[in-house]
Design a protein around this motif. Sequence first.
Motif, mmCIF file in Angstrom:
data_model
loop_
_atom_site.group_PDB
_atom_site.id
_atom_site.type_symbol
_atom_site.label_atom_id
_atom_site.label_comp_id
_atom_site.label_asym_id
_atom_site.label_seq_id
_atom_site.Cartn_x
_atom_site.Cartn_y
_atom_site.Cartn_z
ATOM 1 N N PRO A 57 0.833 -1.207 0.000
ATOM 2 C CA PRO A 57 0.000 0.000 0.000
ATOM 3 C C PRO A 57 0.868 1.259 0.000
ATOM 4 C CG PRO A 57 0.027 -0.999 2.174
ATOM 5 C CD PRO A 57 0.720 -1.967 1.262
ATOM 6 N N TYR A 58 0.306 2.343 -0.503
ATOM 7 C CA TYR A 58 1.029 3.605 -0.496
ATOM 8 C C TYR A 58 1.179 4.108 0.934
ATOM 9 C CZ TYR A 58 0.519 3.869 -5.563
ATOM 10 O OH TYR A 58 0.602 3.616 -6.900
ATOM 11 N N PRO A 59 2.262 4.828 1.208
ATOM 12 C CA PRO A 59 2.498 5.296 2.585
ATOM 13 C C PRO A 59 1.634 6.478 2.984
ATOM 14 C CG PRO A 59 4.252 6.058 1.140
ATOM 15 C CD PRO A 59 3.391 5.136 0.321
ATOM 16 N N MET A 60 0.763 6.928 2.089
ATOM 17 C CA MET A 60 -0.122 8.044 2.422
ATOM 18 C C MET A 60 -1.515 7.741 1.888
ATOM 19 S SD MET A 60 1.189 8.448 -0.675
ATOM 20 C CE MET A 60 2.780 9.192 -0.358
ATOM 21 N N ARG A 61 -2.472 8.518 2.325
ATOM 22 C CA ARG A 61 -3.849 8.336 1.873
ATOM 23 C C ARG A 61 -3.974 8.816 0.435
ATOM 24 N NH1 ARG A 61 -8.128 11.676 1.341
ATOM 25 N NH2 ARG A 61 -10.215 10.747 1.444
ATOM 26 N N ILE A 62 -4.564 7.972 -0.417
ATOM 27 C CA ILE A 62 -4.782 8.327 -1.812
ATOM 28 C C ILE A 62 -6.158 8.993 -1.937
ATOM 29 C CG2 ILE A 62 -5.012 7.456 -4.166
ATOM 30 C CD1 ILE A 62 -2.188 7.300 -3.041
ATOM 31 N N PRO A 63 -6.232 10.199 -2.523
ATOM 32 C CA PRO A 63 -7.527 10.882 -2.664
ATOM 33 C C PRO A 63 -8.525 10.050 -3.461
ATOM 34 C CG PRO A 63 -5.699 12.343 -3.234
ATOM 35 C CD PRO A 63 -5.123 10.983 -3.081
ATOM 36 N N ALA A 64 -9.808 10.287 -3.220
ATOM 37 C CA ALA A 64 -10.859 9.500 -3.870
ATOM 38 C C ALA A 64 -10.792 9.601 -5.385
ATOM 39 C CB ALA A 64 -12.225 9.954 -3.352
ATOM 40 N N ASN B 249 9.400 -3.825 -4.404
ATOM 41 C CA ASN B 249 8.091 -3.204 -4.560
ATOM 42 C C ASN B 249 8.109 -1.827 -3.893
ATOM 43 O OD1 ASN B 249 5.397 -2.547 -4.717
ATOM 44 N ND2 ASN B 249 4.674 -4.585 -4.178
ATOM 45 N N SER B 250 8.844 -0.908 -4.462
ATOM 46 C CA SER B 250 8.920 0.434 -3.904
ATOM 47 C C SER B 250 9.340 1.388 -5.002
ATOM 48 C CB SER B 250 9.905 0.501 -2.739
ATOM 49 O OG SER B 250 11.228 0.455 -3.218
ATOM 50 N N SER B 251 9.263 2.660 -4.702
ATOM 51 C CA SER B 251 9.730 3.676 -5.659
ATOM 52 C C SER B 251 10.963 4.389 -5.117
ATOM 53 C CB SER B 251 8.613 4.693 -5.925
ATOM 54 O OG SER B 251 8.179 5.275 -4.700
ATOM 55 N N ASP B 252 11.626 3.777 -4.134
ATOM 56 C CA ASP B 252 12.754 4.432 -3.480
ATOM 57 C C ASP B 252 13.937 4.620 -4.419
ATOM 58 O OD1 ASP B 252 12.172 2.620 -0.375
ATOM 59 O OD2 ASP B 252 11.208 4.391 -1.227
ATOM 60 N N PRO C 15 7.161 6.940 -9.357
ATOM 61 C CA PRO C 15 6.921 8.111 -8.503
ATOM 62 C C PRO C 15 5.473 8.573 -8.617
ATOM 63 C CG PRO C 15 8.947 8.385 -9.765
ATOM 64 C CD PRO C 15 8.257 7.165 -10.322
ATOM 65 N N LEU C 16 4.928 9.010 -7.501
ATOM 66 C CA LEU C 16 3.562 9.534 -7.515
ATOM 67 C C LEU C 16 3.502 10.823 -8.325
ATOM 68 C CD1 LEU C 16 2.541 8.954 -3.792
ATOM 69 C CD2 LEU C 16 1.517 7.862 -5.791
ATOM 70 N N PRO C 17 2.349 11.132 -8.906
ATOM 71 C CA PRO C 17 2.210 12.399 -9.640
ATOM 72 C C PRO C 17 2.558 13.587 -8.749
ATOM 73 C CG PRO C 17 0.329 10.965 -10.030
ATOM 74 C CD PRO C 17 1.130 10.321 -8.943
ATOM 75 N N MET C 18 3.207 14.575 -9.352
ATOM 76 C CA MET C 18 3.647 15.739 -8.586
ATOM 77 C C MET C 18 2.470 16.513 -7.995
ATOM 78 S SD MET C 18 6.998 15.702 -8.824
ATOM 79 C CE MET C 18 7.560 17.364 -8.495
#
Length: 447
Positions: A179-186, A316-319, A241-244
């Motif tokens: 899972p992503y380390p932060m909440r993903i918006p709806a 399984n990461s984007s590090d 990487p997540l969208p900016m």
Amino acid sequence: MRLDTSASASSAAYSCILLNSDPDIGSRRHKTTARGPRGGKPTKQAAPFSSARPPLPSNLFVHCPGATFPRSSIIVSTADDLLLFRVPVAVEPPPKFIRYDDCDYIIYRAGRSPSLTRIPNPKPNFYDLNVGLLSRAGDLFTVAALVANSTNEFTLHRFDSEVGNWSMKTVLLDAPRKPYPMRIPANALRLNHHITTTVITLGGKSGTMGWVDLWSGILLYDLFPEEDQERPPMLWHMRLPLPMDLGKWVTVLGCPKSTRGIASVIKDGKPCLKLAGLQIIEERLPYDDIETYMPCYRVNNWAITTWSNTIMVHANSSDNWQEDFTVWAPDIIISDTVRSELLASGLLHRKPSQDGEETVELALQNLVVSEPIPSLNGEEEVVYLMARPKYFHPKAWALAIDIKNHTLLDVAEFGTAKAGMLPIVTYRSSAISKYLTQATPPVTRKT
């Protein structure tokens, strides 16, 4: 079938070309012509590449004597010296809509003895976006497509040239996606699903191929795993990487191809993935455009960000992604020569969007830009963009931007949408230009 490549000797300097995804109709002869078998069907001809230095377009010319609807031909995939294109089979009467079942799939291999090979129509069919190519030694090649059955289970459709037919096998993800380390918006829940938008070929001894969801990540698979591997080959996931501008969208997150692009390159002698993303600041205007009859938007600014990854491990990461450069459009340097080309093109002069308006003069940051593609030359920090004076405009120009030095290198009119089709011109980068100048007289290959 005949396929001609009208590449000039100067194309040896091109590390890549920009292919117009929609082939043109026509017949051309050249030293790189490749003839295909007739196979009991009407003779078909294809002539790829009026090859040109980017950002000028390189076009595939398809000529199909006897075919009644050749305009549905399309480039499906390209990797190294290979190109896969789909061309319709002549039937009467011409159908209203072209089905994949009504098409031939053709492999073109560039080089000293260019060849053209028809491969069996894959049944069941799959989307073009799922298809990748792997060029192998001894004129061998592999075509592979990955189709999702569930979150962790997929079907791999595979064609190996030495076998001569399609096979299917079930492949599993080696571990659930973290899972992503932060909440993903709806409105960005699309990030929790993998929908392939492009395929990249990393190659190497294992013949690694990657099915890319440009929002969420890459599913990587070794087509030719090491013999001493303890378990059957499995897919593994590499996050992107997540969208900016995550969380700033008003609408639901859609297809990423208009704002993201990826390339597999060699940089400093090592495999490297390059990712480019667009941030666009725009506003929806309260009327439709009188020229395109589509919703009208005003672009106020845009920026390009690039990332690179040279540590492609089973993680399984984007590090491992490194953010390289970000440049905003107002900071891009434009020489007097390129500025003159921009003005002469008319790209900076937008026709009225509603009755009573006058022609609007635009700045670079007001252009509608899309489809960022990193250069396939790993030593360059160049990103190509498709530009239009307004959304849904039938004409498109390609821009070449040096991200490191914040410079617009060149601009070229790329194409015009064909009549009767959606007002979209699309392109893809290809390294096949490195092989075109090696060609000698054509050969015919039986299939």
